[in-house]
Write an enzyme that holds these catalytic residues in place. Structure first.
Site, PDB file in Angstrom:
ATOM      1  N   HIS A 148      11.722 -13.742 -30.163  1.00 23.12           N
ATOM      2  CA  HIS A 148      11.977 -12.797 -31.268  1.00 23.12           C
ATOM      3  C   HIS A 148      12.320 -13.563 -32.552  1.00 23.12           C
ATOM      4  CE1 HIS A 148      13.726  -8.800 -32.736  1.00 23.12           C
ATOM      5  NE2 HIS A 148      14.188  -9.667 -33.622  1.00 23.12           N
ATOM      6  N   GLU A 149      13.207 -14.555 -32.443  1.00 23.54           N
ATOM      7  CA  GLU A 149      13.626 -15.310 -33.639  1.00 23.54           C
ATOM      8  C   GLU A 149      12.499 -16.192 -34.177  1.00 23.54           C
ATOM      9  OE1 GLU A 149      16.094 -14.130 -35.005  1.00 23.54           O
ATOM     10  OE2 GLU A 149      16.842 -13.131 -33.220  1.00 23.54           O
TER      11      GLU A 149
HETATM   12 ZN    ZN Z   1      15.080  -9.543 -35.473  1.00 23.17          ZN
END
Ligand code: ZN
Length: 189
Positions: A148-149
């Site tokens: 996600h990051e």
């Molecule tokens: Zn996020």
């Protein structure tokens, strides 16, 4: 220092982060502030774009969740908590394997969550604040949070990976958030 979190609608979230050539005092301070901001918001991860900086740096701390994570350094399993919070500079992912669907949220999308399919296990390469290499295999929430990051660092958002039918359901909330963000930035915050 707790930094203001950037919300969806701000173009910085669509900007790819620049590679960090050198760990300067400014980068160390940014990492500290990002960790403080993530902890304050009870997040499990935060990317530079989310505090208004298009740079290849993200912070992770999966301790805010009770979902399991696993970390392997070489063949050795390492207690994940012992490595948290974690600063990832110029990170990249290799050896993706498996597939898993899980519900995700994002600090740049308050109150918006949805199921996202991602690979289950990844090999991560990055540099830490001491300019030392970081390499490990991650599964579970740690793997999901890193993916996600790293998407954020490339200007990719979780709604881009969501099933279109799911996005349609969330569209009114997403549009509202975008409108609030753009009208706020027009007023100069
Ligand atoms: Zn996020």
């Amino acid at each position: 220092m707790i930094l203001p979190i950037v919300y969806y609608g701000d173009p910085i979230l669509r900007t790819k982060g620049k590679t960090i050539p050198k760990i300067t005092r400014e980068i160390v301070q940014l990492a500290k502030d990002m960790i403080e901001t993530m902890h304050d918001a009870n997040g499990v991860g935060l990317a530079a774009q989310q505090v208004g900086r298009a740079l290849q740096i993200a912070v992770i701390d999966v301790r805010a969740s009770d979902q399991p994570s696993q970390m392997l350094v070489g063949a050795q399993e390492v207690p994940v908590e012992s490595r948290m919070p974690m600063v990832l500079i110029n990170p990249s992912i290799s050896s993706p394997s498996g597939e898993e669907t899980g519900v995700e949220g994002c600090l740049s999308f308050p109150d918006i969550t949805g199921p996202i399919s991602r690979v289950s296990s990844i090999q991560l390469q990055a540099t830490d604040l001491n300019d030392m290499p970081v390499r490990f295999l991650a599964t579970g929430l740690l793997s999901r949070a890193i993916q996600h990051e790293l998407d954020h660092l490339n200007g990719v958002l979780f709604i881009d990976r969501m099933d279109p039918a799911e996005v349609r359901l969330l569209q009114p909330a997403i549009d509202k958030l975008e409108k609030t963000t753009t009208s706020r930035s027009r007023r100069g915050k």
